[in-house]
Motif scaffolding. Structure first.
Motif, short mmCIF file in Angstrom:
data_model
loop_
_atom_site.label_atom_id
_atom_site.label_comp_id
_atom_site.label_asym_id
_atom_site.label_seq_id
_atom_site.Cartn_x
_atom_site.Cartn_y
_atom_site.Cartn_z
N ALA A 1 0.88 -1.18 0.00
CA ALA A 1 0.00 0.00 0.00
C ALA A 1 0.91 1.21 0.00
O ALA A 1 1.89 1.25 0.75
CB ALA A 1 -0.91 0.00 1.22
N ASP B 1 -6.46 8.18 -1.02
CA ASP B 1 -5.54 7.53 -1.95
C ASP B 1 -4.12 7.83 -1.48
O ASP B 1 -3.59 8.90 -1.79
CB ASP B 1 -5.78 8.07 -3.36
CG ASP B 1 -4.85 7.50 -4.41
OD1 ASP B 1 -4.14 6.51 -4.11
OD2 ASP B 1 -4.80 8.05 -5.52
N ASP B 2 -3.46 6.96 -0.79
CA ASP B 2 -3.90 5.62 -0.45
C ASP B 2 -3.74 5.37 1.04
O ASP B 2 -3.36 4.30 1.45
CB ASP B 2 -3.10 4.61 -1.25
CG ASP B 2 -3.55 3.17 -1.01
OD1 ASP B 2 -4.75 2.97 -0.79
OD2 ASP B 2 -2.70 2.27 -1.02
N CYS C 1 -6.12 5.05 3.00
CA CYS C 1 -7.08 4.01 3.41
C CYS C 1 -6.50 2.62 3.12
O CYS C 1 -6.74 1.68 3.89
CB CYS C 1 -8.45 4.20 2.77
SG CYS C 1 -8.52 4.11 1.01
N GLY C 2 -5.69 2.49 2.07
CA GLY C 2 -4.97 1.24 1.84
C GLY C 2 -3.98 0.97 2.95
O GLY C 2 -3.85 -0.17 3.43
N CYS C 3 -3.27 2.01 3.39
CA CYS C 3 -2.34 1.87 4.52
C CYS C 3 -3.09 1.45 5.78
O CYS C 3 -2.62 0.58 6.53
CB CYS C 3 -1.61 3.18 4.77
SG CYS C 3 -0.45 3.67 3.46
N VAL D 1 -3.05 -3.05 -2.13
CA VAL D 1 -4.31 -2.49 -1.61
C VAL D 1 -4.33 -1.01 -1.96
O VAL D 1 -3.45 -0.26 -1.53
CB VAL D 1 -4.43 -2.68 -0.08
CG1 VAL D 1 -5.80 -2.19 0.39
CG2 VAL D 1 -4.21 -4.13 0.32
N ASP D 2 -5.30 -0.61 -2.74
CA ASP D 2 -5.36 0.78 -3.22
C ASP D 2 -6.81 1.14 -3.48
O ASP D 2 -7.70 0.29 -3.42
CB ASP D 2 -4.53 0.94 -4.49
CG ASP D 2 -3.96 2.33 -4.68
OD1 ASP D 2 -4.55 3.30 -4.13
OD2 ASP D 2 -2.95 2.48 -5.39
N THR E 1 -1.79 0.59 -10.15
CA THR E 1 -1.43 0.46 -8.74
C THR E 1 -0.04 -0.16 -8.64
O THR E 1 0.56 -0.55 -9.65
CB THR E 1 -2.42 -0.44 -7.98
OG1 THR E 1 -2.24 -1.80 -8.42
CG2 THR E 1 -3.86 -0.03 -8.23
N SER F 1 -9.21 -3.50 -4.12
CA SER F 1 -9.47 -2.09 -4.39
C SER F 1 -10.60 -1.57 -3.52
O SER F 1 -11.61 -2.25 -3.32
CB SER F 1 -9.84 -1.89 -5.87
OG SER F 1 -8.76 -2.22 -6.72
N ILE G 1 -14.07 -0.39 3.62
CA ILE G 1 -12.69 -0.42 4.12
C ILE G 1 -12.53 -1.51 5.17
O ILE G 1 -11.56 -2.28 5.17
CB ILE G 1 -12.30 0.97 4.68
CG1 ILE G 1 -12.32 2.01 3.55
CG2 ILE G 1 -10.92 0.92 5.32
CD1 ILE G 1 -12.22 3.45 4.04
N ALA H 1 -12.48 -4.78 3.52
CA ALA H 1 -11.19 -4.98 2.86
C ALA H 1 -10.17 -5.56 3.82
O ALA H 1 -9.34 -6.40 3.45
CB ALA H 1 -10.68 -3.67 2.26
#
Length: 330
Positions: free
Chosen positions: A59, A163-164, A166-168, A215-216, A277, A295, A313, A316
């Protein structure tokens, strides 16, 4: 999850300047992993050791922003973009430099048609009376992120830098929630994704994983008169099939689908006709790596008001945890 997202999104971490966000992530995970290193480019690599398959989870920590290129005699700052900054989204926004200096972004009054707008015809006003005063706060080469407070509206979060970050957040929470597994997991918080997937490329070359999951965020098709797209906020995390940087490996796509079905969470399939990504760099590194992507549906990507579903989220996180444990049986 909202509190973690608010913490992560409000940190300045423009591409190439990820030190602050990296340090915050280290504090979040340092007691939950076996090893933490920072590589030459600045990627944060956290390892849960094991004797099974070597899996890379990526991420990116960086966000889009601007860089000061020139300060005129009146103290107005000209700038260039770092990453995909929209000239239209930038108008009338606030930016924040690393030292906390806030500026307003606007454009030259001589422009009589918005179609002629270009970033080179825009400037940042920090309220300085002249160049000398401006230089006390901002120097050439200083970077700034856009300002966008994190707020919660029902199930939705609105903020800059989803971006990103929330992936973190998903990866951080997955580390905390991880079940026991024999696999060796490399959780990589990458740098300079917005400039061309740079950090992921060097990290994958070093790790040489057997399998990778990025994860993005991804765009959605649920706003008025938008580009038609199956992905919608609130319908679950999306399992990527392809974007401009990758056609996801069937093995990983099937792994994610099986894991989602096993834990009975909603999910959607994603085909993104633009963008990419970290998986786009990982899958062609070190002789090739089977790669896929979880995603997170996100409206208004690359703006200060990116918008996503907190439930998506959270699901995910569940999908990532289950997938990492499912690999050994796949």
């Amino acid at each position: 999850m909202f509190d973690l997202l608010k913490k992560l999104t409000q940190i300045t971490g423009v591409s190439g300047n990820e030190e602050e966000i990296r340090n915050v992530i280290i504090e979040e995970i340092k007691d939950k992993v076996d090893e933490i290193t920072v590589d030459t480019l600045g990627n944060l690599i956290a390892v849960k050791k094991g004797s099974g398959k070597r899996i890379m989870v990526a991420a990116h920590m960086d966000e889009i922003g601007v860089i000061a290129t020139y300060i005129d005699d009146n103290g107005f700052i000209r700038f260039s973009n770092i990453g995909g900054v929209s000239k239209y989204n930038a108008i009338g926004q606030k930016v924040k430099f690393g030292n906390g200096t806030i500026g307003a972004v606007y454009y030259e009054e001589k422009i009589d048609d918005i179609k002629n707008l270009d970033l080179s015809k825009m400037y940042i006003d920090i309220g300085a009376k002249d160049r000398e005063e401006a230089l006390k706060s901002v120097n050439i080469g200083d970077v700034a992120c856009f300002v966008g407070d994190a707020v919660r509206q029902g199930d939705m979060i609105i903020s800059k830098a989803l971006d990103d970050r929330c992936g973190c957040a998903v990866v951080i929470q997955a580390i905390k929630n991880m079940k026991e597994t024999e696999n060796e997991i490399y959780f990589v918080f990458t740098v300079q994704e917005e400039l061309g997937l740079r950090g992921a490329k060097t990290a994958a070359y070093q790790i040489k994983p057997d399998l990778a999951i990025a994860v993005d965020v991804t765009a959605t098709g649920d706003t008025p008169k938008c580009r038609p797209m199956e992905v919608k906020c609130g319908n679950g995390p999306a399992i990527k099939i392809k974007d401009r940087s990758i056609i996801c490996h069937p093995k990983v796509k099937n792994l994610l689908e099986k894991a989602a079905n096993k834990i009975n969470i909603p999910y959607q399939f994603e085909i993104l006709e633009f963008g990419g990504t970290d998986s786009g760099a990982i899958h062609i590194s070190a002789g090739g790596v089977p790669s896929g992507v979880i995603s997170i549906p996100c409206r208004y990507v690359h703006s200060p008001v990116e918008t996503a579903s907190l439930t998506d989220i959270e699901n995910a996180v569940k999908l990532l945890v289950e997938s990492l444990c499912y690999v050994e049986n796949d």
